[in-house]
Write a protein that holds these residues in place. Structure first.
Motif, PDB file in Angstrom:
ATOM      1  N   TYR A 261      -6.140   3.427   6.825  1.00 24.38           N
ATOM      2  CA  TYR A 261      -5.738   2.622   7.418  1.00 24.38           C
ATOM      3  C   TYR A 261      -6.799   1.217   7.312  1.00 24.38           C
ATOM      4  O   TYR A 261      -7.949   1.526   6.964  1.00 24.38           O
ATOM      5  N   MET A 262      -6.283   0.103   7.008  1.00 19.38           N
ATOM      6  CA  MET A 262      -6.926  -1.234   6.992  1.00 19.38           C
ATOM      7  C   MET A 262      -7.938  -1.594   7.973  1.00 19.38           C
ATOM      8  O   MET A 262      -7.466  -1.159   9.330  1.00 19.38           O
ATOM      9  N   ARG A 263      -9.187  -1.833   7.645  1.00 21.18           N
ATOM     10  CA  ARG A 263     -10.115  -2.201   8.622  1.00 21.18           C
ATOM     11  C   ARG A 263     -10.553  -3.790   8.831  1.00 21.18           C
ATOM     12  O   ARG A 263     -11.029  -4.321   9.845  1.00 21.18           O
ATOM     13  N   THR A 264     -10.061  -4.456   7.844  1.00 22.23           N
ATOM     14  CA  THR A 264     -10.224  -5.867   7.845  1.00 22.23           C
ATOM     15  C   THR A 264      -9.226  -6.743   7.284  1.00 22.23           C
ATOM     16  O   THR A 264      -8.327  -6.297   6.581  1.00 22.23           O
ATOM     17  N   LEU A 265      -8.998  -7.971   7.679  1.00 24.07           N
ATOM     18  CA  LEU A 265      -8.241  -8.959   7.514  1.00 24.07           C
ATOM     19  C   LEU A 265      -8.258  -9.265   5.778  1.00 24.07           C
ATOM     20  O   LEU A 265      -7.281  -9.573   5.065  1.00 24.07           O
ATOM     21  N   ASP A 266      -9.271  -9.002   5.311  1.00 25.12           N
ATOM     22  CA  ASP A 266      -9.613  -9.266   3.926  1.00 25.12           C
ATOM     23  C   ASP A 266      -9.006  -8.204   3.160  1.00 25.12           C
ATOM     24  O   ASP A 266      -8.426  -8.421   2.117  1.00 25.12           O
ATOM     25  N   ASP A 267      -8.787  -7.152   3.673  1.00 30.77           N
ATOM     26  CA  ASP A 267      -8.290  -5.890   3.009  1.00 30.77           C
ATOM     27  C   ASP A 267      -6.606  -6.376   3.090  1.00 30.77           C
ATOM     28  O   ASP A 267      -5.995  -6.252   2.054  1.00 30.77           O
ATOM     29  N   ALA A 268      -6.000  -6.789   4.124  1.00 32.48           N
ATOM     30  CA  ALA A 268      -4.655  -7.083   4.379  1.00 32.48           C
ATOM     31  C   ALA A 268      -4.481  -8.330   3.336  1.00 32.48           C
ATOM     32  O   ALA A 268      -3.456  -8.491   2.505  1.00 32.48           O
ATOM     33  N   ARG A 269      -5.393  -9.199   3.329  1.00 32.02           N
ATOM     34  CA  ARG A 269      -5.241 -10.490   2.259  1.00 32.02           C
ATOM     35  C   ARG A 269      -4.975 -10.045   0.874  1.00 32.02           C
ATOM     36  O   ARG A 269      -4.224 -10.216   0.224  1.00 32.02           O
ATOM     37  N   LYS A 270      -5.983  -8.954   0.450  1.00 31.87           N
ATOM     38  CA  LYS A 270      -5.721  -8.419  -0.989  1.00 31.87           C
ATOM     39  C   LYS A 270      -4.432  -7.904  -1.148  1.00 31.87           C
ATOM     40  O   LYS A 270      -3.925  -7.927  -2.204  1.00 31.87           O
ATOM     41  N   THR A 271      -3.944  -6.909  -0.172  1.00 31.62           N
ATOM     42  CA  THR A 271      -2.704  -6.227  -0.504  1.00 31.62           C
ATOM     43  C   THR A 271      -1.341  -7.265  -0.400  1.00 31.62           C
ATOM     44  O   THR A 271      -0.669  -7.027  -1.434  1.00 31.62           O
ATOM     45  N   LEU A 272      -1.572  -8.246   0.602  1.00 33.55           N
ATOM     46  CA  LEU A 272      -0.475  -9.426   0.470  1.00 33.55           C
ATOM     47  C   LEU A 272      -0.455 -10.058  -0.661  1.00 33.55           C
ATOM     48  O   LEU A 272       0.474 -10.361  -1.317  1.00 33.55           O
ATOM     49  N   GLY A 273      -1.690 -10.408  -1.406  1.00 30.70           N
ATOM     50  CA  GLY A 273      -1.846 -11.054  -2.413  1.00 30.70           C
ATOM     51  C   GLY A 273      -1.231 -10.388  -3.812  1.00 30.70           C
ATOM     52  O   GLY A 273      -0.254 -10.915  -4.543  1.00 30.70           O
ATOM     53  N   LEU A 274      -1.484  -8.912  -3.704  1.00 33.20           N
ATOM     54  CA  LEU A 274      -0.707  -8.104  -4.652  1.00 33.20           C
ATOM     55  C   LEU A 274       0.896  -8.260  -4.756  1.00 33.20           C
ATOM     56  O   LEU A 274       1.625  -8.387  -5.565  1.00 33.20           O
ATOM     57  N   TRP A 275       1.486  -8.054  -3.334  1.00 33.97           N
ATOM     58  CA  TRP A 275       2.815  -8.302  -3.083  1.00 33.97           C
ATOM     59  C   TRP A 275       3.258  -9.610  -3.452  1.00 33.97           C
ATOM     60  O   TRP A 275       4.426  -9.603  -3.919  1.00 33.97           O
ATOM     61  N   LEU A 276       2.723 -10.578  -3.077  1.00 36.94           N
ATOM     62  CA  LEU A 276       2.849 -11.958  -3.368  1.00 36.94           C
ATOM     63  C   LEU A 276       3.094 -12.072  -4.926  1.00 36.94           C
ATOM     64  O   LEU A 276       4.153 -12.800  -5.670  1.00 36.94           O
ATOM     65  N   GLU A 277       2.088 -11.485  -5.821  1.00 36.45           N
ATOM     66  CA  GLU A 277       2.300 -11.404  -7.099  1.00 36.45           C
ATOM     67  C   GLU A 277       3.593 -10.675  -7.867  1.00 36.45           C
ATOM     68  O   GLU A 277       4.109 -11.124  -8.531  1.00 36.45           O
ATOM     69  N   ASP A 278       4.040  -9.677  -7.003  1.00 34.93           N
ATOM     70  CA  ASP A 278       4.994  -8.843  -7.524  1.00 34.93           C
ATOM     71  C   ASP A 278       6.295  -9.790  -7.289  1.00 34.93           C
ATOM     72  O   ASP A 278       7.107  -9.698  -8.325  1.00 34.93           O
ATOM     73  N   TRP A 279       6.382 -10.566  -6.323  1.00 32.95           N
ATOM     74  CA  TRP A 279       7.607 -11.301  -6.100  1.00 32.95           C
ATOM     75  C   TRP A 279       7.692 -12.426  -7.058  1.00 32.95           C
ATOM     76  O   TRP A 279       8.735 -12.647  -7.684  1.00 32.95           O
ATOM     77  N   ALA A 280       6.533 -12.950  -7.273  1.00 36.37           N
ATOM     78  CA  ALA A 280       6.449 -14.041  -8.226  1.00 36.37           C
ATOM     79  C   ALA A 280       6.725 -13.632  -9.570  1.00 36.37           C
ATOM     80  O   ALA A 280       7.556 -14.269 -10.501  1.00 36.37           O
ATOM     81  N   ARG A 281       6.121 -12.438 -10.099  1.00 37.45           N
ATOM     82  CA  ARG A 281       6.389 -11.884 -11.399  1.00 37.45           C
ATOM     83  C   ARG A 281       7.703 -11.199 -11.417  1.00 37.45           C
ATOM     84  O   ARG A 281       8.159 -11.381 -12.857  1.00 37.45           O
ATOM     85  N   GLU A 282       7.935 -10.487 -10.750  1.00 35.97           N
ATOM     86  CA  GLU A 282       9.171  -9.313 -10.959  1.00 35.97           C
ATOM     87  C   GLU A 282      10.386  -9.645 -10.244  1.00 35.97           C
ATOM     88  O   GLU A 282      11.476  -9.298 -10.591  1.00 35.97           O
ATOM     89  N   GLY A 283      10.162 -10.835  -9.566  1.00 37.42           N
ATOM     90  CA  GLY A 283      11.515 -11.355  -8.348  1.00 37.42           C
ATOM     91  C   GLY A 283      11.782  -9.877  -7.588  1.00 37.42           C
ATOM     92  O   GLY A 283      13.107 -10.040  -6.821  1.00 37.42           O
ATOM     93  N   VAL A 284      11.024  -9.311  -7.365  1.00 40.36           N
ATOM     94  CA  VAL A 284      11.297  -7.630  -6.609  1.00 40.36           C
ATOM     95  C   VAL A 284      10.077  -7.496  -5.744  1.00 40.36           C
ATOM     96  O   VAL A 284       9.050  -7.719  -6.409  1.00 40.36           O
ATOM     97  N   GLY A 285      10.044  -6.969  -4.618  1.00 41.17           N
ATOM     98  CA  GLY A 285       8.927  -6.571  -3.830  1.00 41.17           C
ATOM     99  C   GLY A 285       9.139  -6.136  -2.623  1.00 41.17           C
ATOM    100  O   GLY A 285      10.497  -5.819  -2.412  1.00 41.17           O
ATOM    101  N   TYR A 286       8.333  -5.597  -2.043  1.00 36.66           N
ATOM    102  CA  TYR A 286       8.357  -5.060  -0.335  1.00 36.66           C
ATOM    103  C   TYR A 286       8.785  -6.043   0.509  1.00 36.66           C
ATOM    104  O   TYR A 286       8.515  -7.662   0.351  1.00 36.66           O
TER     105      TYR A 286
END
Length: 172
Positions: free
Chosen positions: A43-68
């Motif tokens: 499990y995630m322990r910090t908001l920074d961990d969540a920020r990194k994961t969310l950043g990856l998912w935002l990149e997915d949407w921007a690059r691929e047009g698909v994501g979670y």
């Protein structure tokens, strides 16, 4: 962005692309030990961990047009109950769509994971039919295994996924 993926509804749920404003919701879902019992990273322990994961998912949407998606109940707007959908990833040197679902414990048994995943599979088949779709599931996660089976996915094989033996389900 593939418009059908960005925002959609099922019978009971709103599915919406993650946004930069979703940090707290992503952290809430991923910092709960119960929802991450079978996660190889824990499990995630910090908001920074969540920020990194969310950043990856935002990149997915921007690059691929698909994501979670973040998932809300239609009868409770603004209340995130889970996450689900597909995102591109590389698995064993092959580009695939990874199906994932994670829901708050109070929603378990509601059928939300199946509802969201069935919708995601239909969209993927319509818009990305040439990309193999997989679900990578811990062998002891019986609830997720049942979801994959209900969706008509079939067990292909057991793989080593980041040091953890995992069951690889495929469509078709």
């Amino acid at each position: 962005m593939i418009q059908d993926f960005e925002r959609a509804t099922t019978e009971r749920l709103l599915l919406r692309a993650v946004s930069a404003n979703d940090l707290e919701a992503v952290f809430a879902l991923h910092s709960d030990p119960a929802t991450n019992r079978f996660s190889r990273a824990g499990y995630m322990r910090t908001l920074d961990d969540a920020r990194k994961t969310l950043g990856l998912w935002l990149e997915d949407w921007a690059r691929e047009g698909v994501g979670y998606w973040l998932v809300e109940r239609l009868d409770a707007p603004g209340v995130v109950v889970g996450l689900g959908g597909v995102r591109h990833k590389e698995l064993e040197g092959q580009r695939v769509l990874n199906l994932a679902y994670r829901f708050a414990p109070q929603t378990w048994g509601s059928g939300y994971a199946t509802e969201v995943s069935r919708f995601a599979l239909a969209l993927a088949a319509k818009h990305l039919p040439d990309v193999p779709l997989v679900a990578i599931i811990h062998p002891e996660n019986t609830a997720s295994l049942r979801v994959a089976e209900r969706l008509g996915m079939r067990l292909d094989r057991t793989i080593d996924y980041d040091g953890c033996p995992s069951r690889l389900f495929v469509t078709g």
